[in-house]
Scaffold this motif. Structure first.
Motif, PDB file in Angstrom:
ATOM      1  N   ILE A 117       0.445  -1.159  -0.097  1.00 23.98           N
ATOM      2  CA  ILE A 117      -0.034  -0.134  -0.210  1.00 23.98           C
ATOM      3  C   ILE A 117       1.031   0.870  -0.244  1.00 23.98           C
ATOM      4  O   ILE A 117       1.839   1.474   0.842  1.00 23.98           O
ATOM      5  N   VAL A 118       0.626   2.400  -0.967  1.00 31.56           N
ATOM      6  CA  VAL A 118       1.797   3.377  -1.132  1.00 31.56           C
ATOM      7  C   VAL A 118       0.410   4.217  -1.283  1.00 31.56           C
ATOM      8  O   VAL A 118      -0.743   4.264  -1.724  1.00 31.56           O
ATOM      9  N   ARG A 119       0.702   5.513  -0.391  1.00 32.15           N
ATOM     10  CA  ARG A 119       0.489   7.161  -0.326  1.00 32.15           C
ATOM     11  C   ARG A 119       0.900   7.578  -0.563  1.00 32.15           C
ATOM     12  O   ARG A 119       2.202   7.553  -0.368  1.00 32.15           O
ATOM     13  N   ASN A 120       0.774   8.975  -1.223  1.00 32.05           N
ATOM     14  CA  ASN A 120       1.842   9.861  -2.182  1.00 32.05           C
ATOM     15  C   ASN A 120       1.340  11.140  -1.762  1.00 32.05           C
ATOM     16  O   ASN A 120       0.115  11.750  -1.492  1.00 32.05           O
ATOM     17  N   THR A 134      -0.426  12.432   5.171  1.00 34.73           N
ATOM     18  CA  THR A 134      -0.445  11.609   4.501  1.00 34.73           C
ATOM     19  C   THR A 134      -0.152   9.877   5.427  1.00 34.73           C
ATOM     20  O   THR A 134      -1.141   9.205   5.093  1.00 34.73           O
ATOM     21  N   LEU A 135       0.532   9.520   5.704  1.00 34.79           N
ATOM     22  CA  LEU A 135       0.472   8.880   6.986  1.00 34.79           C
ATOM     23  C   LEU A 135      -0.255   8.642   7.677  1.00 34.79           C
ATOM     24  O   LEU A 135      -1.249   7.019   7.934  1.00 34.79           O
ATOM     25  N   CYS A 152       3.710   0.971  11.631  1.00 30.52           N
ATOM     26  CA  CYS A 152       3.639   1.043  10.144  1.00 30.52           C
ATOM     27  C   CYS A 152       5.797   0.619  10.477  1.00 30.52           C
ATOM     28  O   CYS A 152       5.653   0.814  11.242  1.00 30.52           O
ATOM     29  N   ILE A 153       6.157   0.217   8.972  1.00 27.13           N
ATOM     30  CA  ILE A 153       7.636  -0.289   9.510  1.00 27.13           C
ATOM     31  C   ILE A 153       8.200   1.107   8.376  1.00 27.13           C
ATOM     32  O   ILE A 153       7.488   1.835   7.146  1.00 27.13           O
ATOM     33  N   GLY A 159      -1.105   9.903  16.223  1.00 24.33           N
ATOM     34  CA  GLY A 159       0.028   9.598  15.516  1.00 24.33           C
ATOM     35  C   GLY A 159       1.010  11.081  16.409  1.00 24.33           C
ATOM     36  O   GLY A 159       2.222  10.187  15.681  1.00 24.33           O
ATOM     37  N   GLN A 160       0.483  11.010  17.429  1.00 25.43           N
ATOM     38  CA  GLN A 160       1.898  11.713  18.596  1.00 25.43           C
ATOM     39  C   GLN A 160       2.585  10.738  19.057  1.00 25.43           C
ATOM     40  O   GLN A 160       2.301  10.173  19.513  1.00 25.43           O
TER      41      GLN A 160
END
Length: 118
Positions: A14-17, A44-45, A57-58, A82-83
């Motif tokens: 899965i790729v996000r840009n 994005t992440l 997530c790696i 996400g902090q």
């Protein structure tokens, strides 16, 4: 290489840009001499984590690449926003890693974080 390896192993990648986040108006690209996309990557992440309900997530960061990463752990626990709270990270003694997380948390895993250029 990445795409070939994924195909050979039969994995789902899965790729996000960041550019997609910019195009969707979620973030605005900086301009100027010291412009950076680093902060834009976070949106994005976090969107991908939310969309796919990832709990891990790696990443490929190494501690020796920049001072800000010196306190980063191999298992770096993040809250539901996400902090990262560096004071609330688990010790990594003798390579004993604790990957357990609580509901709402996720972990960023940096398997090569303690590697060096050598």
């Amino acid at each position: 290489f990445r795409d070939r390896l994924v195909e050979e192993l039969g994995l789902e990648l899965i790729v996000r840009n960041v550019q997609d986040s910019i195009d969707q108006g979620k973030v605005k690209e900086e301009s100027g001499r010291y412009a950076s996309r680093n902060m834009l990557q976070t949106t994005t992440l976090l969107d991908a984590i939310e969309e796919f309900k990832f709990d891990a997530c790696i990443g490929g960061a190494r501690r020796d690449e920049e001072k800000a990463r010196a306190k980063e752990r191999i298992f770096s626990v993040r809250d539901d926003f996400g902090q990262w709270d560096e004071k609330n990270q688990r010790p990594e003694l003798f390579d004993m890693l604790n990957g357990e997380i609580e509901l709402g948390q996720n972990v960023r895993v940096f398997p090569i974080s303690n590697w060096t250029e050598l």
